[in-house]
Design a protein around this motif. Sequence first.
Motif, mmCIF file in Angstrom:
data_model
loop_
_atom_site.group_PDB
_atom_site.id
_atom_site.type_symbol
_atom_site.label_atom_id
_atom_site.label_comp_id
_atom_site.label_asym_id
_atom_site.label_seq_id
_atom_site.Cartn_x
_atom_site.Cartn_y
_atom_site.Cartn_z
ATOM 1 N N ALA A 13 0.828 -1.204 0.000
ATOM 2 C CA ALA A 13 0.000 0.000 0.000
ATOM 3 C C ALA A 13 0.861 1.253 0.000
ATOM 4 O O ALA A 13 0.558 2.239 -0.688
ATOM 5 N N ARG A 14 1.966 1.205 0.758
ATOM 6 C CA ARG A 14 2.846 2.368 0.840
ATOM 7 C C ARG A 14 3.483 2.681 -0.517
ATOM 8 O O ARG A 14 3.534 3.829 -0.947
ATOM 9 N N PRO A 31 13.039 5.720 -8.482
ATOM 10 C CA PRO A 31 14.334 5.978 -7.832
ATOM 11 C C PRO A 31 14.988 4.676 -7.379
ATOM 12 O O PRO A 31 14.316 3.645 -7.222
ATOM 13 N N PRO A 32 16.283 4.689 -7.120
ATOM 14 C CA PRO A 32 16.990 3.483 -6.654
ATOM 15 C C PRO A 32 16.416 2.957 -5.343
ATOM 16 O O PRO A 32 15.810 3.711 -4.567
ATOM 17 N N GLU A 33 16.613 1.672 -5.113
ATOM 18 C CA GLU A 33 16.086 1.035 -3.906
ATOM 19 C C GLU A 33 16.519 1.754 -2.639
ATOM 20 O O GLU A 33 15.715 1.957 -1.728
ATOM 21 N N ARG A 34 17.814 2.122 -2.545
ATOM 22 C CA ARG A 34 18.312 2.733 -1.316
ATOM 23 C C ARG A 34 17.571 4.028 -1.005
ATOM 24 O O ARG A 34 17.333 4.358 0.171
ATOM 25 N N LEU A 36 14.409 4.746 -2.070
ATOM 26 C CA LEU A 36 13.031 4.388 -1.730
ATOM 27 C C LEU A 36 12.941 3.857 -0.301
ATOM 28 O O LEU A 36 11.961 4.115 0.401
ATOM 29 N N ILE A 37 13.942 3.118 0.128
ATOM 30 C CA ILE A 37 13.952 2.587 1.499
ATOM 31 C C ILE A 37 13.888 3.728 2.510
ATOM 32 O O ILE A 37 13.118 3.694 3.476
ATOM 33 N N ASP A 38 14.679 4.752 2.285
ATOM 34 C CA ASP A 38 14.682 5.899 3.193
ATOM 35 C C ASP A 38 13.409 6.733 3.056
ATOM 36 O O ASP A 38 12.828 7.174 4.051
ATOM 37 N N THR A 39 12.978 6.937 1.831
ATOM 38 C CA THR A 39 11.801 7.773 1.584
ATOM 39 C C THR A 39 10.530 7.156 2.148
ATOM 40 O O THR A 39 9.698 7.846 2.747
ATOM 41 N N LEU A 40 10.383 5.838 1.973
ATOM 42 C CA LEU A 40 9.147 5.155 2.358
ATOM 43 C C LEU A 40 9.207 4.547 3.756
ATOM 44 O O LEU A 40 8.191 4.088 4.272
ATOM 45 N N GLY A 41 10.395 4.540 4.359
ATOM 46 C CA GLY A 41 10.511 3.976 5.702
ATOM 47 C C GLY A 41 10.300 2.484 5.723
ATOM 48 O O GLY A 41 9.646 1.942 6.622
ATOM 49 N N LEU A 42 10.840 1.786 4.711
ATOM 50 C CA LEU A 42 10.688 0.338 4.613
ATOM 51 C C LEU A 42 12.045 -0.340 4.724
ATOM 52 O O LEU A 42 13.074 0.269 4.438
ATOM 53 N N THR A 43 12.034 -1.603 5.102
ATOM 54 C CA THR A 43 13.253 -2.393 5.027
ATOM 55 C C THR A 43 13.457 -2.823 3.580
ATOM 56 O O THR A 43 12.524 -2.797 2.764
ATOM 57 N N ARG A 44 14.665 -3.246 3.245
ATOM 58 C CA ARG A 44 14.925 -3.711 1.885
ATOM 59 C C ARG A 44 14.055 -4.925 1.549
ATOM 60 O O ARG A 44 13.507 -5.029 0.442
ATOM 61 N N ALA A 45 13.899 -5.821 2.515
ATOM 62 C CA ALA A 45 13.086 -7.019 2.278
ATOM 63 C C ALA A 45 11.630 -6.648 2.017
ATOM 64 O O ALA A 45 10.976 -7.214 1.134
ATOM 65 N N LEU A 47 10.465 -3.776 0.862
ATOM 66 C CA LEU A 47 10.359 -3.105 -0.434
ATOM 67 C C LEU A 47 10.356 -4.119 -1.564
ATOM 68 O O LEU A 47 9.539 -4.025 -2.495
ATOM 69 N N ARG A 48 11.245 -5.090 -1.489
ATOM 70 C CA ARG A 48 11.316 -6.084 -2.557
ATOM 71 C C ARG A 48 10.069 -6.974 -2.588
ATOM 72 O O ARG A 48 9.618 -7.388 -3.667
ATOM 73 N N LYS A 49 9.505 -7.249 -1.425
ATOM 74 C CA LYS A 49 8.267 -8.012 -1.377
ATOM 75 C C LYS A 49 7.138 -7.209 -2.043
ATOM 76 O O LYS A 49 6.328 -7.762 -2.800
ATOM 77 N N ALA A 50 7.094 -5.907 -1.780
ATOM 78 C CA ALA A 50 6.090 -5.050 -2.403
ATOM 79 C C ALA A 50 6.286 -5.018 -3.914
ATOM 80 O O ALA A 50 5.316 -5.082 -4.683
ATOM 81 N N PHE A 51 7.535 -4.935 -4.357
ATOM 82 C CA PHE A 51 7.820 -4.949 -5.793
ATOM 83 C C PHE A 51 7.350 -6.252 -6.437
ATOM 84 O O PHE A 51 6.848 -6.255 -7.566
ATOM 85 N N ASP A 52 7.519 -7.368 -5.725
ATOM 86 C CA ASP A 52 7.059 -8.658 -6.261
ATOM 87 C C ASP A 52 5.558 -8.614 -6.541
ATOM 88 O O ASP A 52 5.089 -9.067 -7.592
ATOM 89 N N VAL A 53 4.797 -8.078 -5.583
ATOM 90 C CA VAL A 53 3.345 -7.999 -5.733
ATOM 91 C C VAL A 53 2.968 -7.049 -6.867
ATOM 92 O O VAL A 53 2.109 -7.357 -7.712
ATOM 93 N N LEU A 54 3.611 -5.895 -6.909
ATOM 94 C CA LEU A 54 3.278 -4.892 -7.922
ATOM 95 C C LEU A 54 3.665 -5.354 -9.319
ATOM 96 O O LEU A 54 2.966 -5.034 -10.290
#
Length: 227
Positions: A13-14, A31-34, A36-45, A47-54
């Motif tokens: 959702a984020r 933007p690069p993962e690093r 997005l991790i800071d911008t969205l307040g997510l862990t790398r894992a 973020l990648r799980k969200a990318f899998d779904v999207l």
Amino acid sequence: MTDPSAINVDPVARVRTYIAEGGFDSGVKLPPERLLIDTLGLTRAALRKAFDVLERDGVIWRHVGKGTFISDGVPPQSDDASVRLGRQLTPFRMMRARMAIEPAIAREAAINATGESLLRMTQALSRSRAASTWQAYEVEDDVFHRTVAEASDNLLLLSLFDQLNEVRRAVAWGNVERRTVHPSPDHTSFEQHDAIAAAISSRDPQRAYDEMRAHLRSVSARLFGEA
């Protein structure tokens, strides 16, 4: 640094909200993962799980070594059978296929939906009403319909829905005229989606079937002037 308080936030959702509110056009690189991790307040894992779904839902596509891009519905240079089929279908035929399949899936959802499935439906409905653009609304519309398919608790039906959705994305819909920036509060699909979710929540298979069919007939009527 990742905000620990954000870990409990639904990462999918984020990221969806970030994409929708950022106004990213098809083909634009995220933007690069690093970052997005800071911008969205997510862990790398997360973020990648969200990318899998999207990526599965056709919102993004990823190219190893190049990055993550907003999808136009058809992955570049794809010769997938679903894409080829979609390019041979008219939008009207696509809608007829949806009317033949999705009501039956909704009926199964009314029989088998779990509390978690019902919660995800409610969340998708809430996000769709809050959508600030048509693009954001359409993302949540896709999420709602797939959540109904997930609620059927039948992997074959879910796979069939995903194939149907892949073909739908490849169909050449042309330009759909939008007279507003985002759906109005009285957009007919809001009430229709609510009715579908209510029928599933009430464990009423026939009403779920009827409500889904009525919704798709309404969409067809708006697009083509007939159901």
